[in-house]
Design a protein around this motif. Structure first.
Motif, mmCIF file in Angstrom:
data_model
loop_
_atom_site.group_PDB
_atom_site.id
_atom_site.type_symbol
_atom_site.label_atom_id
_atom_site.label_comp_id
_atom_site.label_asym_id
_atom_site.label_seq_id
_atom_site.Cartn_x
_atom_site.Cartn_y
_atom_site.Cartn_z
ATOM 1 N N GLN A 329 2.519 31.223 -27.203
ATOM 2 C CA GLN A 329 1.091 31.492 -27.104
ATOM 3 C C GLN A 329 0.267 30.282 -27.525
ATOM 4 O O GLN A 329 -0.762 29.975 -26.914
ATOM 5 C CB GLN A 329 0.735 32.711 -27.955
ATOM 6 N N ALA A 330 0.719 29.579 -28.566
ATOM 7 C CA ALA A 330 -0.011 28.394 -29.014
ATOM 8 C C ALA A 330 0.001 27.306 -27.953
ATOM 9 O O ALA A 330 -1.004 26.623 -27.716
ATOM 10 C CB ALA A 330 0.586 27.880 -30.320
ATOM 11 N N LEU A 331 1.141 27.110 -27.288
ATOM 12 C CA LEU A 331 1.230 26.087 -26.243
ATOM 13 C C LEU A 331 0.368 26.448 -25.042
ATOM 14 O O LEU A 331 -0.258 25.582 -24.431
ATOM 15 C CB LEU A 331 2.691 25.918 -25.819
ATOM 16 N N ARG A 332 0.330 27.735 -24.679
ATOM 17 C CA ARG A 332 -0.501 28.133 -23.542
ATOM 18 C C ARG A 332 -1.983 27.943 -23.839
ATOM 19 O O ARG A 332 -2.789 27.865 -22.910
ATOM 20 C CB ARG A 332 -0.210 29.585 -23.180
ATOM 21 N N GLY A 333 -2.353 27.928 -25.110
ATOM 22 C CA GLY A 333 -3.748 27.741 -25.469
ATOM 23 C C GLY A 333 -4.199 26.304 -25.513
ATOM 24 O O GLY A 333 -5.389 26.029 -25.732
ATOM 25 N N VAL A 334 -3.292 25.346 -25.322
ATOM 26 C CA VAL A 334 -3.668 23.931 -25.327
ATOM 27 C C VAL A 334 -4.384 23.596 -24.025
ATOM 28 O O VAL A 334 -3.902 23.953 -22.941
ATOM 29 C CB VAL A 334 -2.417 23.046 -25.508
ATOM 30 N N PRO A 335 -5.523 22.912 -24.069
ATOM 31 C CA PRO A 335 -6.224 22.561 -22.835
ATOM 32 C C PRO A 335 -5.343 21.720 -21.917
ATOM 33 O O PRO A 335 -4.674 20.791 -22.361
ATOM 34 C CB PRO A 335 -7.435 21.769 -23.330
ATOM 35 N N GLY A 336 -5.322 22.082 -20.637
ATOM 36 C CA GLY A 336 -4.534 21.370 -19.647
ATOM 37 C C GLY A 336 -3.175 21.972 -19.392
ATOM 38 O O GLY A 336 -2.516 21.594 -18.426
ATOM 39 N N VAL A 337 -2.711 22.928 -20.239
ATOM 40 C CA VAL A 337 -1.393 23.542 -20.065
ATOM 41 C C VAL A 337 -1.499 24.678 -19.058
ATOM 42 O O VAL A 337 -2.325 25.582 -19.209
ATOM 43 C CB VAL A 337 -0.834 24.052 -21.408
ATOM 44 N N ALA A 338 -0.661 24.631 -18.011
ATOM 45 C CA ALA A 338 -0.653 25.680 -16.989
ATOM 46 C C ALA A 338 0.330 26.794 -17.328
ATOM 47 O O ALA A 338 0.082 27.958 -17.026
ATOM 48 C CB ALA A 338 -0.312 25.086 -15.619
ATOM 49 N N SER A 339 1.463 26.464 -17.948
ATOM 50 C CA SER A 339 2.450 27.484 -18.306
ATOM 51 C C SER A 339 3.342 26.940 -19.412
ATOM 52 O O SER A 339 3.478 25.717 -19.575
ATOM 53 C CB SER A 339 3.303 27.896 -17.099
ATOM 54 N N ALA A 340 3.939 27.868 -20.161
ATOM 55 C CA ALA A 340 4.892 27.521 -21.217
ATOM 56 C C ALA A 340 5.972 28.583 -21.233
ATOM 57 O O ALA A 340 5.698 29.746 -21.561
ATOM 58 C CB ALA A 340 4.195 27.421 -22.568
ATOM 59 N N ASN A 341 7.199 28.225 -20.874
ATOM 60 C CA ASN A 341 8.297 29.170 -20.774
ATOM 61 C C ASN A 341 9.510 28.631 -21.516
ATOM 62 O O ASN A 341 9.822 27.436 -21.459
ATOM 63 C CB ASN A 341 8.675 29.408 -19.306
ATOM 64 N N THR A 342 10.191 29.546 -22.214
ATOM 65 C CA THR A 342 11.372 29.179 -22.988
ATOM 66 C C THR A 342 12.559 28.945 -22.063
ATOM 67 O O THR A 342 12.882 29.790 -21.222
ATOM 68 C CB THR A 342 11.703 30.280 -23.998
ATOM 69 N N THR A 343 13.191 27.794 -22.213
ATOM 70 C CA THR A 343 14.388 27.474 -21.419
ATOM 71 C C THR A 343 15.662 27.566 -22.240
ATOM 72 O O THR A 343 16.747 27.734 -21.687
ATOM 73 C CB THR A 343 14.274 26.058 -20.829
ATOM 74 N N SER A 344 15.549 27.429 -23.563
ATOM 75 C CA SER A 344 16.721 27.539 -24.433
ATOM 76 C C SER A 344 16.273 28.193 -25.727
ATOM 77 O O SER A 344 15.505 27.610 -26.488
ATOM 78 C CB SER A 344 17.331 26.157 -24.710
ATOM 79 N N MET A 345 16.719 29.423 -25.949
ATOM 80 C CA MET A 345 16.315 30.176 -27.135
ATOM 81 C C MET A 345 17.413 30.126 -28.178
ATOM 82 O O MET A 345 18.570 30.425 -27.893
ATOM 83 C CB MET A 345 16.003 31.635 -26.774
ATOM 84 N N ALA A 346 17.038 29.732 -29.409
ATOM 85 C CA ALA A 346 17.986 29.676 -30.522
ATOM 86 C C ALA A 346 17.279 30.222 -31.756
ATOM 87 O O ALA A 346 16.642 29.482 -32.499
ATOM 88 C CB ALA A 346 18.473 28.248 -30.754
ATOM 89 N N LEU A 347 17.364 31.543 -31.943
ATOM 90 C CA LEU A 347 16.725 32.157 -33.098
ATOM 91 C C LEU A 347 17.448 31.716 -34.365
ATOM 92 O O LEU A 347 18.669 31.783 -34.465
ATOM 93 C CB LEU A 347 16.750 33.681 -32.967
ATOM 94 N N GLY A 348 16.677 31.224 -35.330
ATOM 95 C CA GLY A 348 17.253 30.664 -36.530
ATOM 96 C C GLY A 348 17.503 29.173 -36.408
ATOM 97 O O GLY A 348 18.021 28.554 -37.343
#
Length: 405
Positions: A329-348
């Motif tokens: 959500q923070a990345l999507r709120g940056v001006p100029g950002v069209a999308s932000a999607n996780t490509t590699s999830m590593a919880l922890g």
């Protein structure tokens, strides 16, 4: 001719029988229901006696409904002609009846169409309704508790209950599919909010009610004593408790129906007293600070698009799933950002988020770094956004003097 419908025991059982575990609610409509209307009518034949009994039930049911909606005695209810009652009555429910050659004795329920009857009830019937409540009925028989793990008489009683006239907005699962796996007795004892929030979101509810009944049989087929408890919320706060007794196992379904009705009254009373508010910890969304959003938008620099979309991979520390969601959500709120999607999830550990933007990479890197986000140039691409390909695996060269494998 009475324009009504009789719901006999056979029709009810045909509707509530689902699969070997599920019991579908027989009525999810918004009708008003008045039960326990007793009639005793004599006429020249059985059909005339039953018709007269149904008409009498409509009149008595209307007075009971008006009294309940306006908080006044039934004698003060305005009289309505039979033609008007025929137009607002949606059905007649036969709870118990005895038909003789010239006499009709019965205990009936009357269903009133909410839209038509509401106009005649006046503004007093606009009562407050609760948030959607997920219902998980638990029945103890001996030392074994059951919810949706198997079909129970308590589950059937809640399926028979017509909730249209209740101020409680019940969400009643059928008990089929994955319901027995995730809505079990163990879930009702789980204090953690994460799993509860997932369940509420899946079933479209905002809170939980857990009606519990403990059955004690004196001997097989004999009297049955039931202890009912109405619980609310993920912490199982008690709302009410009472006991009922059935003379035999055959009378147990009627006793359970009465237990459902009294539990509904207890929840309704708690709602009126303000004791049925949803737990704040079950709220998924955080409140939005509109002033902060406007301020950040006013101070954000204007960025011109350069050559369409470009992409960059951002590494973010994600100790849990909530941190990953907040980072996206923070990345999507940056001006100029069209999308932000996780490509590699590593919880922890460190998760990788692929960001597509309409600005030059240097400007975006400076904006992200200024917000404390670690930017690692794993991949930077120009043109239409597309997933970054994994680099090919290259084997190390073999040592000197050894043939390659």
């Amino acid at each position: 001719m009475i324009a009504t419908m009789m719901l006999g025991a056979g029709a009810v059982m045909a509707q509530i029988e689902g699969n070997e575990r599920g019991v579908a609610p027989i009525d999810n409509s918004t009708n008003f229901e008045v039960g326990g209307v007793t009639v005793d009518v004599a006429a020249r034949d059985s059909d005339s006696a039953r018709t007269a009994g149904w008409r009498l039930a409509q009149r008595k049911g209307w007075r009971m409904l008006w009294a309940r909606a306006n908080g006044q005695p039934a004698e003060a209810a305005p009289g309505l002609p039979d033609s008007t009652l025929d137009s607002i009555v949606a059905g007649i429910v036969v709870e118990d009846e005895q038909i003789g050659p010239t006499r009709y004795i019965a205990r009936l329920g009357v269903l009133f169409d909410r839209a038509r009857a509401g106009q005649l009830l006046g503004g007093a019937n606009n009562v407050a309704r609760s948030a959607p409540m997920l219902v998980i009925p638990v029945m103890w028989s001996g030392a074994t508790p059951q919810s949706f793990e198997s079909r129970t008489e308590w589950q059937k009683a809640w399926a028979r209950f017509r909730s249209g006239g209740s101020p409680i907005d019940y969400v009643r699962p059928h008990g089929s599919g994955v319901d027995p796996l995730i809505l079990n007795v163990a879930q009702t004892r789980r204090p953690g909010r994460g799993w509860w929030r997932m369940l509420l979101d899946q079933y479209g509810a905002a809170d939980i009610v857990v009606p519990v009944v403990h059955l004690r049989r004196e001997w097989p087929g004999g009297p049955v004593t039931a202890r009912f408890t109405a619980l609310h919320g993920p912490d199982a706060r008690p709302i009410a408790s009472f006991s009922l007794r059935a003379a035999s196992s055959e009378a147990m379904p009627r006793m359970l129906d009465e237990g459902v009705r009294r539990i509904d009254e207890a929840y309704s009373q708690a709602l009126r007293e303000g004791r049925l508010e949803p737990d704040p910890s079950l709220v998924i969304e955080e409140p939005v600070d509109e002033a902060a959003i406007q301020e950040s938008m006013a101070e954000a620099p204007v960025i011109e698009a350069v050559g369409g979309l470009s992409t960059i991979t951002v590494a973010v520390a994600t100790p849990d799933a909530a941190a990953l969601t907040q980072a996206e959500q923070a990345l999507r709120g940056v001006p100029g950002v069209a999308s932000a999607n996780t490509t590699s999830m590593a919880l922890g550990g460190i998760s990788l988020i692929r960001v597509s933007f309409t600005a030059d990479a240097a400007t975006l890197r400076s904006l992200l770094t200024g917000r404390g986000i670690d930017v690692r140039g794993v991949s930077t691409e120009s043109g239409p956004a597309r997933p970054a390909a994994s680099p090919p695996s290259v084997a190390p060269p073999p040592p000197q003097g050894q043939p390659p494998r």
